[in-house]
Design an enzyme around this catalytic site. Structure first.
Site, PDB file in Angstrom:
ATOM      1  N   GLN A  26      40.606 -67.244 -23.221  1.00  0.00           N
ATOM      2  CA  GLN A  26      40.623 -68.649 -23.936  1.00  0.00           C
ATOM      3  C   GLN A  26      41.128 -69.514 -23.141  1.00  0.00           C
ATOM      4  O   GLN A  26      42.202 -69.336 -22.692  1.00  0.00           O
ATOM      5  CB  GLN A  26      41.141 -68.431 -25.245  1.00  0.00           C
ATOM      6  CG  GLN A  26      40.404 -67.386 -26.346  1.00  0.00           C
ATOM      7  CD  GLN A  26      38.788 -67.841 -26.793  1.00  0.00           C
ATOM      8  OE1 GLN A  26      38.694 -68.981 -26.619  1.00  0.00           O
ATOM      9  NE2 GLN A  26      38.169 -66.903 -27.052  1.00  0.00           N
ATOM     10  N   SER A  27      40.624 -70.644 -23.218  1.00  0.00           N
ATOM     11  CA  SER A  27      41.180 -71.756 -22.194  1.00  0.00           C
ATOM     12  C   SER A  27      42.463 -72.321 -23.005  1.00  0.00           C
ATOM     13  O   SER A  27      43.366 -73.111 -22.396  1.00  0.00           O
ATOM     14  CB  SER A  27      40.074 -73.099 -22.128  1.00  0.00           C
ATOM     15  OG  SER A  27      39.095 -72.372 -21.500  1.00  0.00           O
ATOM     16  N   SER A  28      42.549 -72.513 -24.411  1.00  0.00           N
ATOM     17  CA  SER A  28      43.477 -73.233 -25.015  1.00  0.00           C
ATOM     18  C   SER A  28      43.791 -72.704 -26.509  1.00  0.00           C
ATOM     19  O   SER A  28      42.689 -72.143 -27.225  1.00  0.00           O
ATOM     20  CB  SER A  28      43.333 -74.699 -24.988  1.00  0.00           C
ATOM     21  OG  SER A  28      42.180 -75.102 -25.805  1.00  0.00           O
TER      22      SER A  28
END
Length: 722
Positions: A26-28
């Site tokens: 996941q990016s954030s």
């Protein structure tokens, strides 16, 4: 699809003997909250691994750390762990929602495929299972990786184009400096707080008058002026906070084009070669010229200063930097013309050096650019005191007619500064009074029965009152020390000092840096050209505005034979000696005829006359006595002074060579205990060649020398003639 995978024979028992790794990325954290479906799909790959025949106990989930969005594998510990497990042969299957998301960079992607090929592991995503050792699957994996890189590039390009297009219209929100706020509509306006605006304007006025960032900082600290800032993030976003000024913050204010009403975007660049893993904001190249900015729109923002004022500030800060192309900021060194003297031979700025002698610290100007850069001889060097005295006399003479104007301007400038600081103090008092009133109203509106709240509000009210009292005491103390208007005595003192500018120049309260500022206010540069090694120097002073004055000066030199009139001086001494005059009479006659010493003294000392007469061989002295405590001098023996004359060098220099061991000798045991040097004709010629070496040659270690001790041994052996 599962049946076809089994029919192809890709998933075999040896694969199930190892782990099935599910890579979740996941990016954030915000993406996890807002896009939960993507997270569920990624964790659903565990069921896919079980369906392919892996027991749940042999399925490993590697979850990338949240908040990491780096494109480099070294910055993602989850991906690094995946590579480690594959390298150790613990993995039989790697699953991902999209195999291209395992690595965004081509290098990382092909590294993963190659490792799986070597270890025999399979790759799987929503489309199928891939064996990197099969040609068709490997070709498909490479194509997927390439397409993902292209897709990522296009996404970034579209985002950058949209951002640049919005910036070209001046609509892209950029961080605002102190003194500005962004309204809910997106427009930029001046900070509504009057004190914030007053402090910002004071900073630019002070820099215009004082000329250096550090001088502005000292003024603000001395008068206890703080900078008002708006919080950019956190729970207190948008609130006003007061912070102590610092040098870098003031420099950023002076360099920020927003204060001139200029909307700027792209004032810095990111160079990939300077980027360090794990440091997201490194590799930035700042300080680009205005022509290199991506966007520059004048008049797009409300301005504190004009564009011309902003450009003058940049030019002043560039000139304050200690660089070869700039004069540098005035400092406390005794050289008053530091940064202003230019070599008349090569046109480069001359450097200033300091050294100590028996009279104290002295300075000299030297041109060493060609010597340091190309190894060529130095253009010229000269003592600095005589040149400083000439320029100072010219400056004080030029300022004398403007004494009255100087006094009036000085008084107006001091009173203007005090009025600005007084206004800021009153605004601080008004702010403290408002804080007390607000605390009082909050306390009075609270219900008396709610003691938990009332006690806290009462405490805050007391704190506000205490802060107000302390501020009032500080203001009264400040007003007593620096009243807003100058007193009659202070005005009279300013007029008296302005009327007598030389006294003001020589006053002990006037610092060297202030004298340099005064010189630079009226002088742009001083070009000097020396007549070889002689005493004659031609100086050209370029004044502010372009006017030039020329002057022929006399400088002090190191040796008497460097004087241009040395032949005439020696000829005159020969005549006076032939007339039978003594040393004192000869010194008087030379002074009356205008002959000066190398150090510009009006009269030669008697000892100097005696030394010069012996040097010329006009009158026999002690050196003509060849008797020693061991008999007469041998054919290869010299008195130290006699050998120095033979070599054409100072006696003191030859004595230094004797102490270093470069020559050999012994000391006579009879008064006056003179040194006797042993040197045949070959040794004399060697010493003469050694004396002709350039200055500093004997102390310089060359790159061919391996060890300092070896070098000293070689020099000693060379001095012995071996």
């Amino acid at each position: 699809m599962l049946l076809r995978e089994h029919e192809d024979g890709k998933v075999q028992g040896r694969h199930r003997d190892h782990l099935a790794v599910v890579y979740v990325r996941q990016s954030s954290r915000q993406q996890v909250l807002d896009h939960s479906e993507s997270t569920r799909l990624q964790y659903g790959l565990v069921e896919r691994a079980v369906a392919l025949g892996w027991p749940a106990s042999r399925v490993m989930v590697i979850d990338e750390d949240l908040g990491r969005s780096a494109a480099n594998a070294a910055e993602r510990p989850g991906f690094a762990r995946l590579v480690t497990e594959i390298t150790m042969g613990h993995v039989g299957l790697v699953l991902g929602l999209e195999m291209s998301r395992l690595a965004r960079a081509g290098h990382d992607w092909h590294q993963l495929v190659e490792l799986c090929s070597l270890s025999g592991a399979l790759l799987a995503d929503a489309d199928g299972v891939y064996d990197p050792n099969w040609y068709n699957d490997r070709l498909l994996l490479g194509l997927k990786g390439t397409m993902t890189e292209v897709e990522l590039h296009l996404i970034k390009q579209r985002m950058a184009s949209g951002r640049l297009a919005k910036a070209a219209r001046g609509e892209l929100a950029v961080p605002l400096p102190a003194g500005y706020v962004r309204r809910p509509s997106g427009e930029v306006g001046l900070d509504p707080d009057e004190q914030v605006q007053a402090v910002v304007r004071l900073v630019f006025v002070l820099f215009e008058q004082l000329g250096t960032v550090h001088a502005v900082l000292r003024f603000l600290v001395e008068h206890r002026v703080q900078i008002g800032m708006r919080e950019r993030s956190g729970p207190g976003k948008g609130e006003l906070v007061w912070r102590a000024p610092h040098q870098q913050g003031l420099s950023n204010m002076l360099r920020n084009p927003a204060y001139a009403g200029i909307y700027a975007y792209g004032r810095s660049r990111t160079e990939a070669a300077r980027h360090l893993p794990g440091r997201g904001h490194c590799g930035r190249v700042r300080g680009l010229d205005a022509e290199q900015w991506l966007v520059r729109i004048e008049g797009a923002l409300p301005a504190y200063i004009t564009v011309e004022h902003y450009e003058r500030n940049l030019a002043r800060m560039a000139a304050n930097r200690a660089r070869a192309e700039s004069a540098g900021a005035p400092r406390q060194g005794s050289g008053l013309l530091a940064g202003l003297v230019v070599c008349g031979i090569c046109g480069q700025r001359m450097q200033i050096t300091y050294e100590s002698n028996r009279h104290g610290l002295i300075h000299r100007y030297s041109c060493q650019r060609r010597h340091h850069t190309y190894g060529q001889p130095r253009c010229q060097q000269m003592a600095g005191r005589f040149l400083d005295d000439h320029v100072v006399a010219q400056v004080l003479g030029a300022l004398a007619p403007a004494a009255l104007e100087v006094s009036v301007h000085a008084a107006e400038q001091i009173e203007a500064h005090r009025r600005q600081v007084e206004r800021i103090w009153r605004q601080r008092l008004e702010r403290a009074e408002f804080a007390c009133d607000r605390a009082r109203r909050q306390y009075q509106l609270a219900e008396p029965e709610n003691r938990l709240v009332v006690r806290q509000l009462e405490h805050e009210w007391e704190q506000a009152l205490a802060a107000q009292r302390q501020l009032i005491e500080d203001y009264e103390r400040f007003s007593h020390e620096r009243p807003r208007r100058l007193s009659a005595a202070e005005l009279a003192a300013i007029r008296a000092l302005a009327d007598d500018i030389p006294a003001l120049w020589s006053a002990p309260t006037t610092t060297t840096a202030e004298r340099k500022k005064l010189v630079r206010a009226v002088v742009e540069r001083v070009q000097v050209t020396a007549d070889g090694a002689g005493e004659n120097v031609h100086a050209v002073v370029t004044w502010a505005g372009g006017h030039q004055t020329h002057a022929d000066l006399i400088r002090p030199v190191a040796r008497i034979d460097q004087l241009s009139y040395y032949p005439a001086l020696t000829a005159r001494i020969e005549v006076l000696v032939a007339e039978g005059l003594g040393n004192a009479a000869i010194a008087d006659r030379l002074a009356a005829e205008g002959f000066r010493t190398p150090h510009l003294h009006e009269r030669f000392h008697v000892g100097e006359i005696q030394h010069l007469i012996r040097r010329l061989g006009l009158r026999p002295g002690l050196d003509h006595d060849r008797s020693t405590d061991q008999g007469g001098l041998g054919p290869d023996q010299w008195w130290l002074a006699t050998l120095a004359r033979e070599l054409g060098m100072p006696t003191a220099t030859l004595s230094g060579w004797l102490r270093r061991g470069w020559i050999t000798g012994w000391r006579d045991s009879r008064p006056p205990y003179r040194w006797i040097i042993t040197a045949d004709r070959a040794e004399v010629e060697r010493l003469r060649v050694l004396h002709q070496r350039p200055a500093g040659y004997h102390n310089r270690r060359r790159w061919t020398d391996n060890d300092p001790a070896d070098r000293r041994t070689d020099e000693h052996q060379g001095a012995q003639g071996s």
